[in-house]
Write a protein that holds these residues in place. Structure first.
Motif, PDB file in Angstrom:
ATOM      1  N   LYS A   1       0.804  -1.218   0.000  1.00  0.00           N
ATOM      2  CA  LYS A   1       0.000   0.000   0.000  1.00  0.00           C
ATOM      3  C   LYS A   1       0.840   1.273   0.000  1.00  0.00           C
ATOM      4  CE  LYS A   1      -4.017  -2.031   2.310  1.00  0.00           C
ATOM      5  NZ  LYS A   1      -4.928  -1.950   3.491  1.00  0.00           N
ATOM      6  N   VAL A   2       2.077   1.191   0.468  1.00  0.00           N
ATOM      7  CA  VAL A   2       2.920   2.385   0.588  1.00  0.00           C
ATOM      8  C   VAL A   2       4.302   2.084   0.024  1.00  0.00           C
ATOM      9  CG1 VAL A   2       3.954   4.037   2.186  1.00  0.00           C
ATOM     10  CG2 VAL A   2       1.664   3.148   2.643  1.00  0.00           C
ATOM     11  N   ALA A   3       4.861   3.044  -0.677  1.00  0.00           N
ATOM     12  CA  ALA A   3       6.205   2.900  -1.223  1.00  0.00           C
ATOM     13  C   ALA A   3       6.995   4.178  -0.997  1.00  0.00           C
ATOM     14  CB  ALA A   3       6.156   2.589  -2.716  1.00  0.00           C
TER      15      ALA A   3
ATOM     16  N   ASP B   1      13.425  12.434  -2.032  1.00  0.00           N
ATOM     17  CA  ASP B   1      12.625  11.361  -1.443  1.00  0.00           C
ATOM     18  C   ASP B   1      11.134  11.633  -1.622  1.00  0.00           C
ATOM     19  OD1 ASP B   1      14.872   9.984  -0.382  1.00  0.00           O
ATOM     20  OD2 ASP B   1      14.934  11.371   1.310  1.00  0.00           O
ATOM     21  N   TYR B   2      10.414  10.606  -2.008  1.00  0.00           N
ATOM     22  CA  TYR B   2       8.954  10.660  -2.078  1.00  0.00           C
ATOM     23  C   TYR B   2       8.384   9.452  -1.358  1.00  0.00           C
ATOM     24  CZ  TYR B   2       8.676  14.333  -5.692  1.00  0.00           C
ATOM     25  OH  TYR B   2       8.747  15.520  -6.383  1.00  0.00           O
ATOM     26  N   VAL B   3       7.265   9.642  -0.681  1.00  0.00           N
ATOM     27  CA  VAL B   3       6.470   8.523  -0.177  1.00  0.00           C
ATOM     28  C   VAL B   3       5.161   8.537  -0.942  1.00  0.00           C
ATOM     29  CG1 VAL B   3       5.280   7.503   1.788  1.00  0.00           C
ATOM     30  CG2 VAL B   3       7.520   8.565   2.111  1.00  0.00           C
ATOM     31  N   TRP B   4       4.830   7.403  -1.555  1.00  0.00           N
ATOM     32  CA  TRP B   4       3.649   7.270  -2.389  1.00  0.00           C
ATOM     33  C   TRP B   4       2.630   6.339  -1.737  1.00  0.00           C
ATOM     34  CZ3 TRP B   4       3.526  10.536  -6.358  1.00  0.00           C
ATOM     35  CH2 TRP B   4       4.717  10.926  -6.975  1.00  0.00           C
ATOM     36  N   GLU B   5       1.364   6.676  -1.868  1.00  0.00           N
ATOM     37  CA  GLU B   5       0.276   5.775  -1.515  1.00  0.00           C
ATOM     38  C   GLU B   5      -0.189   5.113  -2.796  1.00  0.00           C
ATOM     39  OE1 GLU B   5      -2.443   8.464   0.409  1.00  0.00           O
ATOM     40  OE2 GLU B   5      -1.669   7.929   2.389  1.00  0.00           O
ATOM     41  N   MET B   6      -0.081   3.797  -2.841  1.00  0.00           N
ATOM     42  CA  MET B   6      -0.294   3.077  -4.084  1.00  0.00           C
ATOM     43  C   MET B   6      -1.774   2.781  -4.324  1.00  0.00           C
ATOM     44  SD  MET B   6       2.855   3.115  -4.740  1.00  0.00           S
ATOM     45  CE  MET B   6       2.676   2.332  -6.337  1.00  0.00           C
TER      46      MET B   6
END
Length: 250
Positions: free
Chosen positions: A146-148, A242-247
């Protein structure tokens, strides 16, 4: 460790990686990174889910694409949405992308596609290819959590040395962390086409806390296990975003 020793260790890593070679069946990923009107992003997500995703899925269902996905910005820079497709070759990637664009720009879907473009009016395109991974080639960009967290690196002309360091020194550490359940997977990819970022490290985990805590833990683990090569890597790829993505789309 003196600089001469660092170079010697790095050279040994390069030779080992050259002997090992790249992945037998690399996956090529085309990523479109959108800048969007934040007040209308929910509408863009709805359009993607209702109109665009089914068109992309056709290419997956027919086997022309290995993987496809969509992600929402949770932390990072100016990119707000990410759309990506994966294939086993550049030719397959181009053919699928052209088919998707054709269906979305002609006929009854064009209006919704134009509305999406109006909400997210600019973007950056990249093509990446897998260099090293905890996953089998066919699972890269397909089996996601769910998160990357994606770290995009700017590197100098020694970037292949960075690849060698990741393959020979960093991958055993990260693979151990996958087995321990700290993260679900990791992928190291190189630039094929696009902007200034030359390499990307993608870490998939269960939630936001996990990916952020892991990044700090990974840095400490590499500094402890491979201090010379960790420093050498930083010398080669000396800046990053840096990025945090919600997939996915809910």
């Amino acid at each position: 460790m003196r600089s001469g020793q660092v170079c010697a260790v790095a050279l040994a890593a390069c030779l080992a990686a050259s002997a090992a070679g790249a992945q037998d069946s690399p996956t090529f990923i085309a990523g479109t990174y959108y800048r969007c009107d934040m007040s209308s992003e929910d509408r863009a997500d709805a359009i993607y889910k209702e109109t665009i995703a089914p068109v992309v899925q056709k290419q997956v269902d027919t086997g022309k694409l290995i993987a496809a996905g969509y992600a929402r910005h949770w932390m990072g820079g100016e990119w707000r949405r990410l759309e990506y497709i994966g294939a086993g070759s550049i030719a397959a990637l181009v053919a699928a992308r052209q088919a998707i664009i054709g269906e979305l720009t002609e006929g009854p879907l064009a209006k919704a596609a134009r509305e999406f473009d109006a909400i997210c009016p600019s973007h950056d395109d990249y093509i990446w290819t897998s260099v090293a991974s905890s996953q089998a080639p066919e699972a890269v960009a397909r089996d996601r959590t769910k998160v990357a967290m994606s770290t995009y690196f700017v590197c100098d002309s020694r970037e292949q040395e960075a690849d060698a360091i990741v393959k020979t020194a960093f991958s055993p550490v990260m693979n151990a962390h996958v087995k321990e359940g700290k993260i679900a997977s990791w992928n190291w990819m190189r630039h094929v086409a696009g902007g200034e970022y030359r390499r990307i490290l993608v870490i998939d985990a269960a939630d936001h806390t996990s990916v952020l805590e892991y990044w700090n833990a990974l840095t400490e683990a590499l500094d402890e296990a491979q201090p010379a090569l960790a420093q050498r890597f930083t010398d080669v790829c000396d800046s990053h975003s840096d990025y945090v993505w919600e997939m996915g789309v809910e």
